[in-house]
Design a protein around this motif. Structure first.
Motif, short mmCIF file in Angstrom:
data_model
loop_
_atom_site.label_atom_id
_atom_site.label_comp_id
_atom_site.label_asym_id
_atom_site.label_seq_id
_atom_site.Cartn_x
_atom_site.Cartn_y
_atom_site.Cartn_z
N THR A 69 0.84 -1.19 0.00
CA THR A 69 0.00 0.00 0.00
C THR A 69 0.88 1.24 0.00
OG1 THR A 69 -0.16 -0.04 2.42
CG2 THR A 69 -1.91 -1.14 1.19
N TYR A 70 0.42 2.29 -0.68
CA TYR A 70 1.17 3.54 -0.72
C TYR A 70 0.28 4.63 -1.32
CZ TYR A 70 1.83 2.25 -5.65
OH TYR A 70 1.63 1.87 -6.95
N THR A 71 0.72 5.87 -1.19
CA THR A 71 0.06 7.00 -1.81
C THR A 71 1.04 7.67 -2.77
OG1 THR A 71 -1.38 7.42 0.08
CG2 THR A 71 -1.00 9.27 -1.42
N LEU A 72 0.57 7.96 -3.97
CA LEU A 72 1.37 8.69 -4.96
C LEU A 72 0.73 10.06 -5.17
CD1 LEU A 72 3.63 8.78 -7.08
CD2 LEU A 72 1.99 7.84 -8.72
N LYS A 73 1.56 11.10 -5.06
CA LYS A 73 1.11 12.49 -5.24
C LYS A 73 1.86 13.06 -6.44
CE LYS A 73 1.53 16.93 -2.77
NZ LYS A 73 2.02 17.54 -1.50
N THR A 74 1.12 13.61 -7.41
CA THR A 74 1.77 14.08 -8.62
C THR A 74 1.09 15.33 -9.20
OG1 THR A 74 2.39 13.48 -10.90
CG2 THR A 74 0.39 12.47 -10.02
N PRO A 106 -7.40 4.03 -6.60
CA PRO A 106 -8.39 5.10 -6.75
C PRO A 106 -7.71 6.46 -6.79
CG PRO A 106 -9.04 3.53 -5.06
CD PRO A 106 -7.63 3.19 -5.42
N LYS A 107 -8.28 7.36 -7.60
CA LYS A 107 -7.66 8.66 -7.86
C LYS A 107 -8.52 9.78 -7.28
CE LYS A 107 -7.78 10.18 -12.12
NZ LYS A 107 -7.48 10.38 -13.57
N SER A 108 -7.85 10.83 -6.76
CA SER A 108 -8.54 12.03 -6.30
C SER A 108 -7.65 13.23 -6.61
CB SER A 108 -8.83 11.94 -4.80
OG SER A 108 -7.63 11.83 -4.06
N SER A 109 -8.21 14.43 -6.47
CA SER A 109 -7.46 15.66 -6.77
C SER A 109 -7.66 16.68 -5.67
CB SER A 109 -7.92 16.25 -8.10
OG SER A 109 -7.69 15.35 -9.16
N SER A 110 -6.59 17.44 -5.39
CA SER A 110 -6.66 18.49 -4.38
C SER A 110 -5.46 19.41 -4.52
CB SER A 110 -6.71 17.90 -2.97
OG SER A 110 -6.72 18.91 -1.99
N GLY A 111 -5.70 20.74 -4.53
CA GLY A 111 -4.61 21.71 -4.53
C GLY A 111 -3.67 21.61 -5.70
#
Length: 268
Positions: A69-74, A106-111
């Motif tokens: 498990t991990y989070t990718l921010k791009t 799953p994908k989301s968007s912020s800032g």
């Protein structure tokens, strides 16, 4: 509903491949990942956990599924990304594991950023390992940008990969036994040999005899002994009440732990 995509590396052992992001229908072939590369500040891997923080233990036959498990921010658009294992010096003969990956991100968007919260599975086959592969491995993340370019991030978590252990012929006798009389508990410890695809006798290891009294749920340690050079285990204890006897091997830095299912003895 999850719609995972499983993709298999085609670059072979000790070379990484680019894997498609989950839930996207990416066209084209998998690309061979390059060597060392500076991390891109617009792409960040975080909260990486491999196999729930536990060692990865492989026997000699069945493929093992390893959750990641991990989070990718791009801030940039990506064609694909993944987290895998390596050891050695990055960019200079690093050793990377060959495997298949099933991804659900799953994908989301912020800032101004896009976030992928990934629940992946790595599939490792003992057939691709040799004994010297047992030990500590490090983690890295790679992201491939739309239109070309990539980002390699060396990550903090490490992972222990271990050879499975096996306890054969675990037996407590006689059964039944008179209270106050001796019980002899035997067994044989073996360890997976990835070079030959079999289990070999494993001597000189500390193993513990444990007992669970009838009507209880927990085992308690009774005695610790050392296996003979041929992996044999044998000890004698005094029977006092009904219950189940088992052997427990705690493992070591290159060998997985193992407990037998237990042998119930009726004390009369």
């Amino acid at each position: 509903m999850k719609t995972p995509v499983r993709r298999t590396s085609t670059a072979g052992r000790r070379a990484a491949t680019v894997l498609a992001a989950a839930g996207t229908a990416l066209a084209g072939t998998l690309l061979a990942a390059p060597g060392a590369h500076a991390a891109d500040s617009d792409i960040t891997f975080s909260d990486v956990v491999v196999n729930k923080g536990q060692p990865v233990v492989l026997g000699t036959g069945a493929e093992v599924e390893v959750p990641v498990t991990y989070t990718l921010k791009t801030k940039v658009r990506l064609d694909g990304f993944w987290v895998e294992l390596y050891r050695g010096t990055w960019g200079h003969y690093e050793d990377r594991l060959d495997n298949a990956i099933q991804q659900y991100c799953p994908k989301s968007s912020s800032g101004g950023y896009t976030y992928y919260d990934c629940d992946d599975t790595l599939f490792y086959s003992p057939r691709t390992f040799v004994n010297s592969d047992a030990g500590t491995w490090k983690t890295y993340g790679t992201a491939v940008k739309v239109g070309g370019g990539y980002d390699d991030d060396l990550l903090a978590p490490s992972v222990s990969i271990r050879r499975a252990s096996l306890i054969e012929s675990a037996d407590a006798s006689p059964e039944p036994v008179t209270s106050g009389e001796p019980i002899t508990v035997k067994g044989t410890l073996k360890r997976a040999n990835w070079n030959t695809r079999r289990y070999d006798l494993y001597g000189g290891q500390r193993v513990t005899l444990q007992f669970k009294a009838a009507g209880t749920t927990a085992y308690t340690s009774v005695r610790t002994i050392t296996t003979t050079p041929t992996g044999a285990m044998r000890t004698t204890v005094t029977a006092s009440k009904d219950g189940t006897w088992r052997w427990y091997y705690a493992g070591n830095s290159v060998t997985g732990a193992k407990a037998t299912t237990g042998d119930y003895v009726d004390v009369r």
